[in-house]
Design a protein around this motif. Structure first.
Motif, PDB file in Angstrom:
ATOM      1  N   VAL A 238      -4.594   6.013  -8.793  1.00 44.91           N
ATOM      2  CA  VAL A 238      -5.031   5.169  -7.674  1.00 44.91           C
ATOM      3  C   VAL A 238      -6.520   5.392  -7.420  1.00 44.91           C
ATOM      4  O   VAL A 238      -6.952   6.527  -7.186  1.00 44.91           O
ATOM      5  CB  VAL A 238      -4.230   5.486  -6.395  1.00 44.91           C
ATOM      6  CG1 VAL A 238      -4.682   4.583  -5.255  1.00 44.91           C
ATOM      7  CG2 VAL A 238      -2.736   5.320  -6.656  1.00 44.91           C
ATOM      8  N   PRO A 239      -7.335   4.341  -7.454  1.00 46.84           N
ATOM      9  CA  PRO A 239      -8.760   4.491  -7.138  1.00 46.84           C
ATOM     10  C   PRO A 239      -8.956   4.877  -5.674  1.00 46.84           C
ATOM     11  O   PRO A 239      -8.091   4.640  -4.834  1.00 46.84           O
ATOM     12  CB  PRO A 239      -9.336   3.100  -7.437  1.00 46.84           C
ATOM     13  CG  PRO A 239      -8.170   2.179  -7.380  1.00 46.84           C
ATOM     14  CD  PRO A 239      -6.983   2.964  -7.813  1.00 46.84           C
ATOM     15  N   ARG A 240     -10.107   5.458  -5.381  1.00 42.56           N
ATOM     16  CA  ARG A 240     -10.333   6.018  -4.056  1.00 42.56           C
ATOM     17  C   ARG A 240     -10.180   4.988  -2.936  1.00 42.56           C
ATOM     18  O   ARG A 240      -9.645   5.295  -1.879  1.00 42.56           O
ATOM     19  CB  ARG A 240     -11.731   6.637  -4.003  1.00 42.56           C
ATOM     20  CG  ARG A 240     -11.853   7.924  -4.814  1.00 42.56           C
ATOM     21  CD  ARG A 240     -13.277   8.420  -4.851  1.00 42.56           C
ATOM     22  NE  ARG A 240     -13.385   9.678  -5.583  1.00 42.56           N
ATOM     23  CZ  ARG A 240     -14.527  10.257  -5.906  1.00 42.56           C
ATOM     24  NH1 ARG A 240     -15.665   9.686  -5.564  1.00 42.56           N
ATOM     25  NH2 ARG A 240     -14.538  11.399  -6.562  1.00 42.56           N
ATOM     26  N   ASP A 241     -10.675   3.771  -3.165  1.00 42.35           N
ATOM     27  CA  ASP A 241     -10.649   2.757  -2.107  1.00 42.35           C
ATOM     28  C   ASP A 241      -9.246   2.338  -1.705  1.00 42.35           C
ATOM     29  O   ASP A 241      -9.056   1.755  -0.631  1.00 42.35           O
ATOM     30  CB  ASP A 241     -11.441   1.516  -2.548  1.00 42.35           C
ATOM     31  CG  ASP A 241     -12.938   1.784  -2.615  1.00 42.35           C
ATOM     32  OD1 ASP A 241     -13.369   2.815  -2.056  1.00 42.35           O
ATOM     33  OD2 ASP A 241     -13.661   0.989  -3.235  1.00 42.35           O
ATOM     34  N   MET A 242      -8.246   2.604  -2.560  1.00 40.35           N
ATOM     35  CA  MET A 242      -6.887   2.153  -2.265  1.00 40.35           C
ATOM     36  C   MET A 242      -5.920   3.302  -1.999  1.00 40.35           C
ATOM     37  O   MET A 242      -4.730   3.062  -1.784  1.00 40.35           O
ATOM     38  CB  MET A 242      -6.359   1.287  -3.414  1.00 40.35           C
ATOM     39  CG  MET A 242      -7.079  -0.029  -3.588  1.00 40.35           C
ATOM     40  SD  MET A 242      -6.272  -1.114  -4.779  1.00 40.35           S
ATOM     41  CE  MET A 242      -4.715  -1.465  -3.959  1.00 40.35           C
ATOM     42  N   GLN A 243      -6.384   4.536  -2.003  1.00 38.39           N
ATOM     43  CA  GLN A 243      -5.489   5.676  -1.843  1.00 38.39           C
ATOM     44  C   GLN A 243      -4.819   5.680  -0.462  1.00 38.39           C
ATOM     45  O   GLN A 243      -3.606   5.868  -0.350  1.00 38.39           O
ATOM     46  CB  GLN A 243      -6.256   6.975  -2.082  1.00 38.39           C
ATOM     47  CG  GLN A 243      -6.624   7.185  -3.539  1.00 38.39           C
ATOM     48  CD  GLN A 243      -7.476   8.410  -3.774  1.00 38.39           C
ATOM     49  OE1 GLN A 243      -7.818   9.130  -2.838  1.00 38.39           O
ATOM     50  NE2 GLN A 243      -7.832   8.664  -5.032  1.00 38.39           N
ATOM     51  N   THR A 244      -5.598   5.464   0.587  1.00 39.89           N
ATOM     52  CA  THR A 244      -5.031   5.437   1.935  1.00 39.89           C
ATOM     53  C   THR A 244      -4.030   4.299   2.090  1.00 39.89           C
ATOM     54  O   THR A 244      -2.967   4.458   2.700  1.00 39.89           O
ATOM     55  CB  THR A 244      -6.147   5.291   2.979  1.00 39.89           C
ATOM     56  OG1 THR A 244      -7.043   6.399   2.875  1.00 39.89           O
ATOM     57  CG2 THR A 244      -5.570   5.252   4.388  1.00 39.89           C
ATOM     58  N   GLU A 245      -4.335   3.144   1.521  1.00 40.43           N
ATOM     59  CA  GLU A 245      -3.432   1.985   1.612  1.00 40.43           C
ATOM     60  C   GLU A 245      -2.093   2.269   0.942  1.00 40.43           C
ATOM     61  O   GLU A 245      -1.028   1.944   1.488  1.00 40.43           O
ATOM     62  CB  GLU A 245      -4.090   0.768   0.970  1.00 40.43           C
ATOM     63  CG  GLU A 245      -3.215  -0.477   0.983  1.00 40.43           C
ATOM     64  CD  GLU A 245      -3.858  -1.651   0.273  1.00 40.43           C
ATOM     65  OE1 GLU A 245      -3.169  -2.671   0.071  1.00 40.43           O
ATOM     66  OE2 GLU A 245      -5.049  -1.550  -0.078  1.00 40.43           O
ATOM     67  N   ILE A 246      -2.125   2.886  -0.242  1.00 37.56           N
ATOM     68  CA  ILE A 246      -0.893   3.190  -0.965  1.00 37.56           C
ATOM     69  C   ILE A 246      -0.048   4.194  -0.180  1.00 37.56           C
ATOM     70  O   ILE A 246       1.177   4.060  -0.080  1.00 37.56           O
ATOM     71  CB  ILE A 246      -1.211   3.741  -2.374  1.00 37.56           C
ATOM     72  CG1 ILE A 246      -1.848   2.644  -3.238  1.00 37.56           C
ATOM     73  CG2 ILE A 246       0.045   4.272  -3.040  1.00 37.56           C
ATOM     74  CD1 ILE A 246      -0.965   1.443  -3.484  1.00 37.56           C
ATOM     75  N   ILE A 247      -0.688   5.208   0.386  1.00 37.70           N
ATOM     76  CA  ILE A 247       0.048   6.205   1.173  1.00 37.70           C
ATOM     77  C   ILE A 247       0.684   5.549   2.403  1.00 37.70           C
ATOM     78  O   ILE A 247       1.829   5.853   2.761  1.00 37.70           O
ATOM     79  CB  ILE A 247      -0.888   7.355   1.581  1.00 37.70           C
ATOM     80  CG1 ILE A 247      -1.344   8.125   0.345  1.00 37.70           C
ATOM     81  CG2 ILE A 247      -0.197   8.301   2.556  1.00 37.70           C
ATOM     82  CD1 ILE A 247      -2.434   9.144   0.604  1.00 37.70           C
ATOM     83  N   LYS A 248      -0.037   4.644   3.046  1.00 41.52           N
ATOM     84  CA  LYS A 248       0.519   3.944   4.207  1.00 41.52           C
ATOM     85  C   LYS A 248       1.728   3.101   3.813  1.00 41.52           C
ATOM     86  O   LYS A 248       2.724   3.040   4.544  1.00 41.52           O
ATOM     87  CB  LYS A 248      -0.549   3.057   4.851  1.00 41.52           C
ATOM     88  CG  LYS A 248      -1.574   3.811   5.672  1.00 41.52           C
ATOM     89  CD  LYS A 248      -2.553   2.848   6.335  1.00 41.52           C
ATOM     90  CE  LYS A 248      -3.543   3.592   7.220  1.00 41.52           C
ATOM     91  NZ  LYS A 248      -4.509   2.663   7.851  1.00 41.52           N
ATOM     92  N   LEU A 249       1.646   2.424   2.665  1.00 35.12           N
ATOM     93  CA  LEU A 249       2.777   1.620   2.200  1.00 35.12           C
ATOM     94  C   LEU A 249       4.017   2.481   2.022  1.00 35.12           C
ATOM     95  O   LEU A 249       5.129   2.084   2.390  1.00 35.12           O
ATOM     96  CB  LEU A 249       2.425   0.932   0.885  1.00 35.12           C
ATOM     97  CG  LEU A 249       1.492  -0.279   0.945  1.00 35.12           C
ATOM     98  CD1 LEU A 249       1.117  -0.723  -0.456  1.00 35.12           C
ATOM     99  CD2 LEU A 249       2.145  -1.420   1.704  1.00 35.12           C
ATOM    100  N   ALA A 250       3.825   3.679   1.458  1.00 32.46           N
ATOM    101  CA  ALA A 250       4.960   4.584   1.251  1.00 32.46           C
ATOM    102  C   ALA A 250       5.483   5.113   2.580  1.00 32.46           C
ATOM    103  O   ALA A 250       6.696   5.134   2.818  1.00 32.46           O
ATOM    104  CB  ALA A 250       4.537   5.742   0.350  1.00 32.46           C
ATOM    105  N   HIS A 251       4.585   5.539   3.452  1.00 29.41           N
ATOM    106  CA  HIS A 251       4.990   6.140   4.728  1.00 29.41           C
ATOM    107  C   HIS A 251       5.691   5.129   5.626  1.00 29.41           C
ATOM    108  O   HIS A 251       6.701   5.445   6.268  1.00 29.41           O
ATOM    109  CB  HIS A 251       3.766   6.705   5.439  1.00 29.41           C
ATOM    110  CG  HIS A 251       4.046   7.229   6.812  1.00 29.41           C
ATOM    111  ND1 HIS A 251       4.866   8.323   7.043  1.00 29.41           N
ATOM    112  CD2 HIS A 251       3.647   6.800   8.039  1.00 29.41           C
ATOM    113  CE1 HIS A 251       4.938   8.548   8.340  1.00 29.41           C
ATOM    114  NE2 HIS A 251       4.214   7.637   8.961  1.00 29.41           N
TER     115      HIS A 251
END
Length: 360
Positions: A238-251
């Motif tokens: 996961v590139p840096r700009d999308m890491q927070t978004e991916i974690i939010k999707l999972a959470h």
């Protein structure tokens, strides 16, 4: 503990492609996923039973779990061999309204529905409720409960039970009944965005340049997307700009704990320093903050601050963050507001400590 293999559970997620067809807002489409669900159900329903017969006086445990997709329970009893064997299973898919419950409410709902299902077995007998929800026991001891939880707590008063918390890693047998193994990536749009973001990310490109070298042979390209081998899995980097978004999707699939959110992310994605980033996401998750109310001493009331009717006399100072890190590792914004003119100064800083703020 002896239990039925996970693959033989008649879980509601297994029938989900079929049960979704009866919803009024869904078109009736009987394709590959529906055919596979039908064939699996038909096969499982024709296999030999493996359940034990309930016996009064034997050690009894009720294991429960819940997710956004469904909630489940397993009633177990100690047999002659000294091991726990399943007496009966229960699983149910969440309704559209229940899907909006917080993870804690879903865990309590799983317990309540299990007690209703197994009432004839459990009434008048002492038993243990085994759950991976650590807040369940503490909440049942509180005097002030929200209306929904208070109504459920009244039902629990009829039973003679004790609550035992057990980590999610040891509850996989019942977890399989409540969870549908849905990937985070559910559309080609997100996949395409990850692909474009990887191409624009310096960190990802530097990892791609190491493919084939002796320094790191775990990275590889597949369909122009960078992956990494981790414990036998092919994980998307996961590139840096999308890491927070991916974690939010999972959470936000169920507002899970940090450990469970990490587990969901690790099924498909590779993110360095994942634990720290998951903590940052959960700390700033508004539904989790509202659900996990503080116990003990309450916060005090806000009082107005006296100020002069002239500029630059009284200031309001606070930090905003943590935010996604910049190239210079700035993660917070120091905010200063003049109380009279409302003029605002914004300064990027690396942390909220006074020393780092002055250096920045």
């Amino acid at each position: 503990m002896s239990c039925l293999p996970v693959g033989k559970f008649l879980a509601p997620p297994l029938a989900k492609p079929l049960s979704d067809l009866i919803r009024s807002d869904n078109p009736f489409v009987f394709e590959q996923s529906q055919i596979e669900a039908f064939q699996k159900l038909k096969k499982l329903l024709t296999e030999s039973p493996v359940l034990s017969i309930f016996q009064q006086g034997k050690t009894t445990e009720l294991h429960t779990d819940a997710s956004q997709q469904g909630y489940s329970a397993v009633l177990l009893q100690e047999a002659e061999d000294g091991k726990l064997h399943p007496v009966q299973y229960k699983s149910k898919k969440t309704t559209p309204a229940e899907e909006k419950y917080s993870s804690y409410e879903l865990e309590v709902l799983a317990v309540v529905n299990a007690l209703r299902k197994f009432r004839t077995y459990l009434m008048g007998n002492h038993f243990k409720i085994i759950t991976d929800c650590s807040a369940f026991q503490r909440t049942m001891d509180k005097k002030d409960l929200v209306t929904r939880i208070a109504r459920w707590a009244l039902l629990l008063e009829e039973f003679d039970y004790e609550i035992v918390h057990r980590s999610g890693q040891r509850m996989q047998h019942v977890d399989a009944l409540s969870r549908y193994p849905v990937a985070i990536i559910t559309s080609d749009t997100l996949t395409a965005r990850l692909k474009r973001a990887q191409q624009e990310d310096e960190y990802t490109q530097s990892l791609r340049s190491m493919i084939g070298s002796n320094n790191d042979s775990d990275f590889f390209d597949k369909n122009e997307i960078l992956y990494k081998y981790v414990d036998g899995r092919e994980l998307i980097v996961v590139p840096r700009d999308m890491q927070t978004e991916i974690i939010k999707l999972a959470h936000e699939k169920g507002h899970f704990s940090a450990a469970k959110t990490e587990g969901v992310v690790k099924q498909e994605f590779f993110i360095p320093n994942l634990s720290k980033q998951v903590q940052n996401v959960i700390v700033n998750c508004v539904p989790c903050i509202l659900t996990n109310k503080k116990s003990g001493k309450k916060d005090g009331f806000l009082n107005p601050i006296p100020k002069e009717d002239v500029p630059l006399s009284t200031y309001h100072v606070d930090f905003i963050g943590p935010l996604p890190s910049t190239n210079k590792k700035y993660q917070h914004i120091l905010t200063i507001v003049d109380a009279f003119t409302k003029f605002t100064w914004l300064y990027p800083v690396r942390s909220t400590s006074a020393e780092d703020a002055l250096i920045s």
